[in-house]
Structure formats: structure tokens, C-alpha cells
Design an enzyme around this catalytic site. Sequence first.
Site, PDB file in Angstrom:
ATOM      1  N   ASN A  23       3.053  -4.655 -31.502  1.00  0.00           N
ATOM      2  CA  ASN A  23       1.610  -4.773 -31.722  1.00  0.00           C
ATOM      3  C   ASN A  23       1.124  -6.202 -31.504  1.00  0.00           C
ATOM      4  OD1 ASN A  23       1.329  -2.097 -32.263  1.00  0.00           O
ATOM      5  ND2 ASN A  23       0.978  -2.298 -34.454  1.00  0.00           N
ATOM      6  N   SER A  44       1.264  -0.987 -39.547  1.00  0.00           N
ATOM      7  CA  SER A  44       1.206  -1.569 -38.201  1.00  0.00           C
ATOM      8  C   SER A  44       1.211  -3.079 -38.237  1.00  0.00           C
ATOM      9  CB  SER A  44      -0.086  -1.148 -37.496  1.00  0.00           C
ATOM     10  OG  SER A  44      -0.194   0.230 -37.424  1.00  0.00           O
ATOM     11  N   HIS A  67       8.370   1.286 -38.465  1.00  0.00           N
ATOM     12  CA  HIS A  67       7.131   1.365 -37.691  1.00  0.00           C
ATOM     13  C   HIS A  67       7.332   2.197 -36.434  1.00  0.00           C
ATOM     14  CE1 HIS A  67       3.865  -0.693 -35.121  1.00  0.00           C
ATOM     15  NE2 HIS A  67       3.325   0.259 -35.849  1.00  0.00           N
ATOM     16  N   GLU A 117      10.372   0.008 -35.075  1.00  0.00           N
ATOM     17  CA  GLU A 117      10.604  -1.363 -35.526  1.00  0.00           C
ATOM     18  C   GLU A 117      11.037  -1.292 -36.993  1.00  0.00           C
ATOM     19  OE1 GLU A 117       7.615  -4.089 -32.857  1.00  0.00           O
ATOM     20  OE2 GLU A 117       6.710  -2.926 -34.463  1.00  0.00           O
TER      21      GLU A 117
HETATM   22  N1  3HC Z   1       2.784  14.780 -29.280  1.00  0.00           N
HETATM   23  C1  3HC Z   1       3.984  15.220 -28.818  1.00  0.00           C
HETATM   24  N2  3HC Z   1       4.349  15.121 -27.525  1.00  0.00           N
HETATM   25  C2  3HC Z   1       3.456  14.583 -26.657  1.00  0.00           C
HETATM   26  C3  3HC Z   1       2.205  14.119 -27.056  1.00  0.00           C
HETATM   27  C4  3HC Z   1       1.874  14.225 -28.438  1.00  0.00           C
HETATM   28  N3  3HC Z   1       0.704  13.773 -28.909  1.00  0.00           N
HETATM   29  N4  3HC Z   1       1.557  13.631 -25.963  1.00  0.00           N
HETATM   30  C5  3HC Z   1       2.385  13.776 -24.926  1.00  0.00           C
HETATM   31  N5  3HC Z   1       3.536  14.351 -25.345  1.00  0.00           N
HETATM   32  C6  3HC Z   1       4.706  14.635 -24.546  1.00  0.00           C
HETATM   33  C7  3HC Z   1       4.466  15.754 -23.573  1.00  0.00           C
HETATM   34  O1  3HC Z   1       4.758  17.013 -24.168  1.00  0.00           O
HETATM   35  C8  3HC Z   1       5.431  15.403 -22.452  1.00  0.00           C
HETATM   36  O2  3HC Z   1       6.741  15.834 -22.812  1.00  0.00           O
HETATM   37  P1  3HC Z   1       7.783  16.293 -21.684  1.00  0.00           P
HETATM   38  O3  3HC Z   1       7.986  15.104 -20.784  1.00  0.00           O
HETATM   39  O4  3HC Z   1       9.009  16.646 -22.487  1.00  0.00           O
HETATM   40  O5  3HC Z   1       7.149  17.438 -20.995  1.00  0.00           O
HETATM   41  C9  3HC Z   1       5.461  13.892 -22.453  1.00  0.00           C
HETATM   42  O6  3HC Z   1       5.006  13.485 -23.729  1.00  0.00           O
HETATM   43  C10 3HC Z   1       4.577  13.314 -21.370  1.00  0.00           C
HETATM   44  O7  3HC Z   1       3.268  13.804 -21.603  1.00  0.00           O
HETATM   45  P2  3HC Z   1       2.223  14.139 -20.461  1.00  0.00           P
HETATM   46  O8  3HC Z   1       2.954  14.528 -19.194  1.00  0.00           O
HETATM   47  O9  3HC Z   1       1.215  15.105 -20.991  1.00  0.00           O
HETATM   48  O10 3HC Z   1       1.412  12.808 -20.284  1.00  0.00           O
HETATM   49  P3  3HC Z   1       1.875  11.421 -19.749  1.00  0.00           P
HETATM   50  O11 3HC Z   1       2.988  11.490 -18.773  1.00  0.00           O
HETATM   51  O12 3HC Z   1       0.605  10.762 -19.361  1.00  0.00           O
HETATM   52  O13 3HC Z   1       2.453  10.694 -21.029  1.00  0.00           O
HETATM   53  C11 3HC Z   1       2.191   9.319 -22.921  1.00  0.00           C
HETATM   54  C12 3HC Z   1       1.699  10.557 -22.183  1.00  0.00           C
HETATM   55  C13 3HC Z   1       3.651   9.547 -23.332  1.00  0.00           C
HETATM   56  C14 3HC Z   1       1.334   9.191 -24.146  1.00  0.00           C
HETATM   57  C15 3HC Z   1       2.107   8.082 -21.946  1.00  0.00           C
HETATM   58  O14 3HC Z   1       0.838   8.013 -21.381  1.00  0.00           O
HETATM   59  C16 3HC Z   1       2.395   6.768 -22.639  1.00  0.00           C
HETATM   60  O15 3HC Z   1       3.535   6.365 -22.812  1.00  0.00           O
HETATM   61  N6  3HC Z   1       1.327   6.037 -23.042  1.00  0.00           N
HETATM   62  C17 3HC Z   1       1.430   4.778 -23.787  1.00  0.00           C
HETATM   63  C18 3HC Z   1       1.443   5.097 -25.258  1.00  0.00           C
HETATM   64  C19 3HC Z   1       1.574   3.854 -26.115  1.00  0.00           C
HETATM   65  O16 3HC Z   1       1.409   2.722 -25.686  1.00  0.00           O
HETATM   66  N7  3HC Z   1       1.842   4.061 -27.415  1.00  0.00           N
HETATM   67  C20 3HC Z   1       1.918   2.983 -28.375  1.00  0.00           C
HETATM   68  C21 3HC Z   1       0.571   2.711 -28.985  1.00  0.00           C
HETATM   69  S1  3HC Z   1       0.613   1.412 -30.200  1.00  0.00           S
HETATM   70  C22 3HC Z   1       1.130   2.187 -31.630  1.00  0.00           C
HETATM   71  O17 3HC Z   1       1.276   3.378 -31.689  1.00  0.00           O
HETATM   72  C23 3HC Z   1       1.394   1.279 -32.788  1.00  0.00           C
HETATM   73  C24 3HC Z   1       0.446   1.516 -33.914  1.00  0.00           C
HETATM   74  O18 3HC Z   1       0.826   0.669 -34.982  1.00  0.00           O
HETATM   75  C25 3HC Z   1      -0.993   1.266 -33.569  1.00  0.00           C
END
Ligand code: 3HC
Length: 457
Positions: free
Chosen positions: A191, A120, A141, A153
Site C-alpha cells: 500500500n 491496511s 494483510h 503481508e
Molecule cells: N472474487 C473471487 N475471484 C475473482 C474475483 C473476486 N472478486 N474477481 C476475479 N476473480 C477471479 C476470476 O474468477 C478469475 O479466476 P480464474 O482465472 O480461475 O478463472 C480470475 O480472478 C481472473 O478474473 P477475470 O478474468 O474476471 O478478470 P481479470 O483477468 O481482469 O483479473 C483481477 C481480475 C484479478 C482483479 C486483476 O485485474 C488484478 O489483478 N487487478 C489488480 C488488483 C489489485 O491491485 N489488488 C490489490 C488492491 S490493494 C488492496 O487490496 C489492499 C487494501 O489494503 C486496500
Amino acid sequence: MAEFTAVGVVGLGTMGAGIVEVFARAGLRVVASEIDEPALERGRAHLTGSTDRAVARGKLSPDDRDALVGRVTFVVGMAGLADVDLVVEAVPERLDLKRRVFGELSKVCKPSAILASNTSSLSVTEIAVSTDRPDRVVGLHFFNPAPVMKLVEIVRTVVTDPAVVADAQALCGRLGKVGVTIGDRAGFVANALLFGYLNQAVSMVEHGFVSRDDLDAAMRLGGGLPMGPLTLLDLIGLDVGLEVLDTMYERGGRNVRHAAAPLLRQMVTAGLLGRKTGRGFYTYGESAAAPDAAPVGSSADFVTVTDEPVIGAAMATDRPSEVVGLFVHGDKLAEVVRTVLTSDAAVAAAVASCTERGLVPVVCGDRSGRVVNALLFPYLNDAVKMLEASYATVDDIDHAMKLGCGYPVGPFELLDSIGPETVLSGLRALHRETPEPGLAPAPLLEQLVTAGRRFRT
Ligand code: 3HC
């Protein structure tokens, strides 16, 4: 162009197991490696859980699920990676550990194999030089949840072979992802912009400026983000968040925006790591607490606030204890500002009045930018500073935040729609309140405003 038939993933935590799923979904054979049997089982359970959920939601047929899982071989140790064309390492975020894993991969993998790290924020260059083939090492990433977020990335170092970068780009296309290629800088694009904002959000709660629930609601409803920052930190893992911040602080010039909030460090020490331990900023499985009932019969005077503290306007009246600030975002959110003199009754009356009008009220202290702008504007400023440093283009930065973090618009699209002059004046007010160098408006933003230009037009 390299042909990828079989790939390896080392480390099957949340990210590693998600990356295994991404590869297997794209039809690749995957060797999934962990350090011992219990860790391997957790990785397997993660894959099974995720693919079973997709079947239950009608997104995947049972036959396709079985074929997907059948493409994955789970192994303890790294000996099984001898024939793969590429390996992605996703072990915990510690440089010594990653260097050890890459040293081992150098011995086990065939000379043509590409070695990639999902780090990350650590230096891909430092990881690369621990191998026998620094020119075949890249960062890949992914973002959590890996099967959902579209961004990868691709981090190239000064010694990465351009052909390896091209192969990584082609692979991302095959996975249905968008690869953004960038240099090796702490936190890369997403990030580096995300974690300053998350850290500042933790500080706001730590200092009692706004409550946990109000903060998350403000950023979802007022900022249009898919999740509030504290919910997102719980998803990412507070331990991961702390490691990323500590690394960026050390590698990125000790910017105050990346100096981890003490509350975050305390929660990690206490084992409150977020979803994975059942408790972080929220407790999982707990039903939401009922909101406090508003007292009846109280009254409040409203002033519409700008960048300045509300107390100045309140003191111009003959009853400052009945004055609250009110800032309405669209048709959903109202920030209710309480000054050092505002009475509880006036706050309660303001909250009730907002609710009656169909707005979700969030109560906060009397500071520049309140919650939403105080969090968004410094993030926009960080994006301008990144552009100014020629690290990434306007398009790449906007793409990264939309595809990696699910933001509805990228920072430059947002800057242009709010107006660079409005953002600059908000940043100046914030910087007057907290005169830290990391919060000073970017010179490029000042110049653009002087020139009367926008970023994308
Ligand atoms: N695994 C697989 N699929 C998942 C999942 C998981 N853990 N969580 C959600 N999904 C899928 C669902 O199945 C659904 O798929 P569909 O549209 O085909 O039915 C879709 O994602 C949307 O899920 P939900 O309807 O249950 O929930 P939301 O609409 O609230 O979406 C989210 C969930 C996609 C996680 C959304 O809230 C989001 O985009 N959040 C921001 C996440 C983010 O910022 N991530 C980056 C973090 S930083 C990082 O990772 C970097 C690292 O280095 C720290």
C-alpha cells in the site's frame, strides 16, 4: 507449531468475506462474525455469490462448493469465537473501532488464540496494546480480491512472539498464499507504494492533464498493469483509499505523495465510493461512451519527446500550433502531447494517425514524463526509498507488488530493465517541475547510477 483447526473472521465486508472464503477453501472451519443480521446476510451473500461464480466457471464442483460453505458458521456478535485458534479482524479502518474489537476479543477468545488484524495502514502495535496478549497479535494483510491475490503481508510488532510469526507464515502456506514478513510501518510494503501512485493518478484527472479513460488505458497498455488506477480505486473503494492515504500521510511523515487529492475526498463525501455503490470514477452497468470522431483534413507535425516539455521544440518551428509530442510505448500505446499552443485540429490529426497505425492514442498535457513515466518513475523512486530505509528487501518489495497487485514485474526488475540512469534523469526532470521533497530522487538511486550498478545484478 500451532495447529489451526478453526478460525474466526470479524467483519464481513468485501475483504472479510473474501478471507472467509480463503480459509474455507483451505479446509478450515470458519466462524464468520458480524455486528447484526443485515450485515451478516451481506457477508453470506458475498460468499455465496463468489462460490457460485466459481461453480459457473467450472472452477469448483457443486459438491465442493457445498462442503466449503458448510465449513462456515455465521454468527452475530463475538461470543461464538471462544474456541477458535486464530481470529482475523476486518472491520472498517478506524483505530478506535479496531481497538474496541480487539478488547472484546481478548475477553472472548482462549488465551492461546492468535489475534490478527487485516488493517491496511493503521498501527498494529497500537491495536496490539489494547489486548491482554500483545505478543500474540500480528497483522495479516490480504489483498482484494482475497481469493485471487497471492500476497499476505505478515506484520510483526516489536512485541510479537517470533513463534506467532512462524505460525502465521505456516498458515499462509496452507492457504496457498505467499507470506512476506515485515515491521509495523504505515502502509506496509504494497500500500505504501501503490497509494502514492493512485493518488497522483487522481490528481492528473482532477487537473485536466489527461482524461479518465486515457489515463487507465495508458497504465494498462503502457505500464502493463492489470487495471488502470481509477478502475482499481473503484474496486478497492474510494472510502478505503482515502482512509489509507490519510493514515499514511499522518503516520508516514506527511509525504506530499500521500496528501489525498481533493477530488478523492469530494467523491467520498458525495457517496461515490466505487463499485460497491454503483458509481465512482466509472458508473457500473453503463455502456462505454463512444469515442469522439476525429475531424477530417487536419494535419500535425510530430516531435518525439524526451523528458522535456514539447513547447520548447515547438517554438523552434515556424508553426508551433501544429506541433504535438508523440511518445510510443511498444506496439500498443502512443502518448500524444498537446502544448499550450497546439490546435485542436493538430491533436485530432495526431490521434487519427496513431489509430491508423494500430496504436491506442492517449492525449495529455505537456509535462515531464507525460502519463506513464510521470506515474511509474515516482513509484520506482518510492521503492528505492523503502529499500534505503531497510524496511524490506529487493525480493520482498518485488514480490509484494507482483503478488499483491498483479504487476507483471516488481519495481526493481522494472528499474533494471528501464535502466537506473534513465529513471534518475526522468525523476530529476519531474522534480525540477515540482520541487517537493517527497519527489526528490532517492540518494541510493543517485549512488547506484554513479557506481554504474543495477539493483538485482
Ligand atoms: N472474487 C473471487 N475471484 C475473482 C474475483 C473476486 N472478486 N474477481 C476475479 N476473480 C477471479 C476470476 O474468477 C478469475 O479466476 P480464474 O482465472 O480461475 O478463472 C480470475 O480472478 C481472473 O478474473 P477475470 O478474468 O474476471 O478478470 P481479470 O483477468 O481482469 O483479473 C483481477 C481480475 C484479478 C482483479 C486483476 O485485474 C488484478 O489483478 N487487478 C489488480 C488488483 C489489485 O491491485 N489488488 C490489490 C488492491 S490493494 C488492496 O487490496 C489492499 C487494501 O489494503 C486496500
